[in-house]
Motif scaffolding. Sequence first.
Motif, PDB file in Angstrom:
ATOM      1  N   ALA A 152     -11.726 -10.049 -17.346  1.00 46.57           N
ATOM      2  CA  ALA A 152     -11.582 -10.436 -18.730  1.00 46.57           C
ATOM      3  C   ALA A 152     -12.458 -11.637 -19.217  1.00 46.57           C
ATOM      4  CB  ALA A 152     -10.170 -10.594 -19.252  1.00 46.57           C
ATOM      5  N   SER A 153     -12.138 -12.878 -18.596  1.00 48.86           N
ATOM      6  CA  SER A 153     -13.010 -13.727 -18.905  1.00 48.86           C
ATOM      7  C   SER A 153     -14.423 -13.757 -18.703  1.00 48.86           C
ATOM      8  CB  SER A 153     -12.321 -15.099 -17.986  1.00 48.86           C
ATOM      9  OG  SER A 153     -11.147 -15.531 -18.339  1.00 48.86           O
ATOM     10  N   LEU A 154     -15.030 -12.919 -17.809  1.00 48.29           N
ATOM     11  CA  LEU A 154     -16.499 -12.713 -17.895  1.00 48.29           C
ATOM     12  C   LEU A 154     -17.067 -12.156 -18.919  1.00 48.29           C
ATOM     13  CD1 LEU A 154     -17.081 -11.625 -14.085  1.00 48.29           C
ATOM     14  CD2 LEU A 154     -17.169 -13.733 -14.896  1.00 48.29           C
ATOM     15  N   MET A 155     -16.087 -11.602 -19.815  1.00 48.38           N
ATOM     16  CA  MET A 155     -16.417 -11.004 -21.008  1.00 48.38           C
ATOM     17  C   MET A 155     -16.258 -11.962 -22.254  1.00 48.38           C
ATOM     18  SD  MET A 155     -15.158  -7.156 -21.041  1.00 48.38           S
ATOM     19  CE  MET A 155     -15.607  -6.651 -22.414  1.00 48.38           C
ATOM     20  N   ALA A 156     -15.811 -13.187 -21.822  1.00 44.48           N
ATOM     21  CA  ALA A 156     -15.517 -14.469 -22.882  1.00 44.48           C
ATOM     22  C   ALA A 156     -16.256 -15.884 -22.393  1.00 44.48           C
ATOM     23  CB  ALA A 156     -14.047 -14.474 -22.783  1.00 44.48           C
ATOM     24  N   GLY A 157     -17.441 -15.750 -21.767  1.00 41.95           N
ATOM     25  CA  GLY A 157     -18.091 -16.840 -21.609  1.00 41.95           C
ATOM     26  C   GLY A 157     -18.149 -17.345 -20.221  1.00 41.95           C
ATOM     27  N   ALA A 158     -17.175 -16.899 -19.306  1.00 37.18           N
ATOM     28  CA  ALA A 158     -17.140 -17.246 -18.023  1.00 37.18           C
ATOM     29  C   ALA A 158     -18.144 -16.932 -17.121  1.00 37.18           C
ATOM     30  CB  ALA A 158     -15.713 -17.137 -17.321  1.00 37.18           C
ATOM     31  N   VAL A 207     -10.659 -19.288 -22.466  1.00 35.39           N
ATOM     32  CA  VAL A 207     -11.893 -19.571 -21.872  1.00 35.39           C
ATOM     33  C   VAL A 207     -13.025 -19.338 -23.007  1.00 35.39           C
ATOM     34  CG1 VAL A 207     -13.647 -18.461 -20.492  1.00 35.39           C
ATOM     35  CG2 VAL A 207     -11.664 -18.607 -19.431  1.00 35.39           C
ATOM     36  N   ALA A 208     -12.819 -18.491 -23.880  1.00 36.32           N
ATOM     37  CA  ALA A 208     -13.822 -18.314 -25.098  1.00 36.32           C
ATOM     38  C   ALA A 208     -13.916 -19.507 -25.816  1.00 36.32           C
ATOM     39  CB  ALA A 208     -13.407 -17.194 -25.714  1.00 36.32           C
ATOM     40  N   VAL A 209     -12.765 -20.251 -26.321  1.00 36.13           N
ATOM     41  CA  VAL A 209     -12.566 -21.284 -27.222  1.00 36.13           C
ATOM     42  C   VAL A 209     -13.151 -22.430 -26.433  1.00 36.13           C
ATOM     43  CG1 VAL A 209     -11.094 -22.894 -28.406  1.00 36.13           C
ATOM     44  CG2 VAL A 209     -10.414 -20.588 -28.093  1.00 36.13           C
ATOM     45  N   SER A 210     -12.679 -22.867 -24.897  1.00 36.98           N
ATOM     46  CA  SER A 210     -13.379 -23.687 -24.228  1.00 36.98           C
ATOM     47  C   SER A 210     -15.014 -23.531 -24.285  1.00 36.98           C
ATOM     48  CB  SER A 210     -12.928 -23.665 -22.962  1.00 36.98           C
ATOM     49  OG  SER A 210     -13.284 -24.592 -21.883  1.00 36.98           O
ATOM     50  N   ARG A 211     -15.578 -22.531 -24.285  1.00 38.84           N
ATOM     51  CA  ARG A 211     -17.002 -22.170 -24.237  1.00 38.84           C
ATOM     52  C   ARG A 211     -17.515 -22.836 -25.352  1.00 38.84           C
ATOM     53  NH1 ARG A 211     -21.011 -23.133 -23.542  1.00 38.84           N
ATOM     54  NH2 ARG A 211     -22.794 -22.227 -22.969  1.00 38.84           N
ATOM     55  N   LEU A 212     -17.131 -22.294 -26.591  1.00 35.07           N
ATOM     56  CA  LEU A 212     -17.533 -22.775 -28.127  1.00 35.07           C
ATOM     57  C   LEU A 212     -17.286 -24.242 -28.138  1.00 35.07           C
ATOM     58  CD1 LEU A 212     -17.536 -19.748 -28.555  1.00 35.07           C
ATOM     59  CD2 LEU A 212     -16.327 -20.262 -30.731  1.00 35.07           C
ATOM     60  N   THR A 263     -19.088 -13.741 -29.014  1.00 30.59           N
ATOM     61  CA  THR A 263     -19.870 -15.358 -29.310  1.00 30.59           C
ATOM     62  C   THR A 263     -19.754 -16.059 -28.062  1.00 30.59           C
ATOM     63  OG1 THR A 263     -19.261 -15.250 -31.671  1.00 30.59           O
ATOM     64  CG2 THR A 263     -20.112 -17.224 -30.748  1.00 30.59           C
ATOM     65  N   ALA A 264     -18.941 -16.454 -27.154  1.00 29.03           N
ATOM     66  CA  ALA A 264     -18.766 -17.068 -26.162  1.00 29.03           C
ATOM     67  C   ALA A 264     -19.888 -16.574 -24.879  1.00 29.03           C
ATOM     68  CB  ALA A 264     -17.495 -17.514 -25.750  1.00 29.03           C
ATOM     69  N   ASN A 265     -19.425 -15.178 -24.855  1.00 32.85           N
ATOM     70  CA  ASN A 265     -20.458 -14.442 -23.743  1.00 32.85           C
ATOM     71  C   ASN A 265     -21.765 -14.500 -24.006  1.00 32.85           C
ATOM     72  OD1 ASN A 265     -20.434 -12.764 -21.616  1.00 32.85           O
ATOM     73  ND2 ASN A 265     -20.957 -11.144 -22.885  1.00 32.85           N
ATOM     74  N   GLN A 266     -22.168 -14.398 -25.478  1.00 28.84           N
ATOM     75  CA  GLN A 266     -23.633 -14.380 -25.776  1.00 28.84           C
ATOM     76  C   GLN A 266     -24.194 -15.952 -25.360  1.00 28.84           C
ATOM     77  OE1 GLN A 266     -24.469 -11.038 -26.187  1.00 28.84           O
ATOM     78  NE2 GLN A 266     -25.949 -11.839 -27.712  1.00 28.84           N
ATOM     79  N   MET A 267     -23.169 -16.787 -25.938  1.00 23.36           N
ATOM     80  CA  MET A 267     -23.744 -18.347 -25.420  1.00 23.36           C
ATOM     81  C   MET A 267     -24.116 -18.638 -24.249  1.00 23.36           C
ATOM     82  SD  MET A 267     -21.205 -20.355 -27.869  1.00 23.36           S
ATOM     83  CE  MET A 267     -21.422 -21.960 -27.614  1.00 23.36           C
ATOM     84  N   SER A 268     -23.080 -18.011 -23.164  1.00 18.31           N
ATOM     85  CA  SER A 268     -23.281 -18.201 -21.878  1.00 18.31           C
ATOM     86  C   SER A 268     -24.546 -17.356 -21.217  1.00 18.31           C
ATOM     87  CB  SER A 268     -22.102 -17.624 -21.099  1.00 18.31           C
ATOM     88  OG  SER A 268     -21.130 -18.706 -21.288  1.00 18.31           O
ATOM     89  N   ARG A 269     -24.537 -16.128 -21.777  1.00 22.94           N
ATOM     90  CA  ARG A 269     -25.522 -15.333 -21.342  1.00 22.94           C
ATOM     91  C   ARG A 269     -27.131 -16.105 -21.758  1.00 22.94           C
ATOM     92  NH1 ARG A 269     -24.457 -10.067 -18.797  1.00 22.94           N
ATOM     93  NH2 ARG A 269     -22.235 -10.226 -18.789  1.00 22.94           N
ATOM     94  N   GLN A 270     -27.183 -16.736 -23.110  1.00 23.38           N
ATOM     95  CA  GLN A 270     -28.115 -17.314 -23.537  1.00 23.38           C
ATOM     96  C   GLN A 270     -28.411 -18.509 -22.624  1.00 23.38           C
ATOM     97  OE1 GLN A 270     -28.491 -17.881 -27.840  1.00 23.38           O
ATOM     98  NE2 GLN A 270     -29.930 -19.735 -27.569  1.00 23.38           N
ATOM     99  N   GLN A 271     -27.405 -19.060 -22.450  1.00 24.59           N
ATOM    100  CA  GLN A 271     -27.569 -20.706 -21.676  1.00 24.59           C
ATOM    101  C   GLN A 271     -27.842 -20.458 -20.282  1.00 24.59           C
ATOM    102  OE1 GLN A 271     -24.618 -23.321 -22.627  1.00 24.59           O
ATOM    103  NE2 GLN A 271     -25.682 -25.235 -21.702  1.00 24.59           N
ATOM    104  N   PHE A 272     -26.977 -19.651 -19.711  1.00 28.04           N
ATOM    105  CA  PHE A 272     -26.939 -19.603 -17.912  1.00 28.04           C
ATOM    106  C   PHE A 272     -27.757 -18.552 -17.455  1.00 28.04           C
ATOM    107  CE2 PHE A 272     -22.240 -20.930 -19.085  1.00 28.04           C
ATOM    108  CZ  PHE A 272     -22.780 -22.312 -19.148  1.00 28.04           C
TER     109      PHE A 272
END
Length: 343
Positions: free
Chosen positions: A279-285, A257-262, A46-55
Amino acid sequence: MGWKIAPKIGEILKKAMDFNGIDRPEAVELMHLDLDSRENYALMHTANQMSRQQFGLKGENHFHIGVNVEPCPLNCLFCSLTEQAGIFTEKIEFPIDDILQWARIGEENQADALNIMTTGTYSFKRLLEVGRLLKKTVSVPLVANTRDITHREGEQLLDAGFVGAYHAVRLGEGKDTPLQVKKRIQTIRVLKDVGLQWMNCVEPVGPEHQIEEIVDRMFLARRYGATYSGVMRRINFPGSPMEKHGMITEREMARMVAVSRLVIGDVPRAHCTHEPHTASLMAGANLFFPEVGSNPRDGADQVGGGRGRSLQFTAQIQMEMGLDPMLPSNCFARSVRAAGAQL
């Protein structure tokens, strides 16, 4: 084998995708997820999808230049650049020619920003001089990393060519450091008041920190509108007084990182992790900090062969994970969501 996740976690993740953030109890619950659980991987997705959508597919690289080494009298327990650590016994300011050359290397290698890091007692006047010289030398945005400042000093940073400042309310502030949370937050307000972008990270995370304190720092980033936030783990330098606590793993950092992104929702223009890893690049970083010069997690300055990673190294990690470091920076663009909407 079924792949359904717990309904309550599913509802939190669905809520997060609206980019309006999640609340504190929800963040605390996500922080307790088992690292091997389906729910944790759904969180990271979810965090990764949010970042790909936003950034979009942008991989950000902000080049950290540590301009001095000294035995700092503030003696923050997690820092190697202190009198108490006993690693650096002389006060050394890297030659301005070295700093300018590092800045040129950053520009040549498509750095999105130059983070100019100083120790707590470094001359503010000298930092302004460095900023003015860098502004004349390179076109890369300048970000200051210095002590707590006043409104007048914030205006001076702007006049010297800085567009932002990195400033964190560290975990253990007031206990592991001699500084106070209220003063750190006041400086964040100063940055916002004078028009400097506020750059942030939840740091330096160790196993001894309570989940509630970590989550508090995530919500601080949202409350005051950080240009970027994320998570940095504490690295124990040789002889660190924090060695007894151990260190968190990159997997644990990815969950944070994922929780922070949400939590931060639609606020940031990038989301960071440090030190660089996949790992964090798969979690919204999507933001790394390659380094040169000094850093507070090391027993050697970068000139002598420290922990710092090059821009080529961080860019390669990002490309391996499907990000493009050559795209324009989102942090200094007018609209981030517009860039993501083009995907």
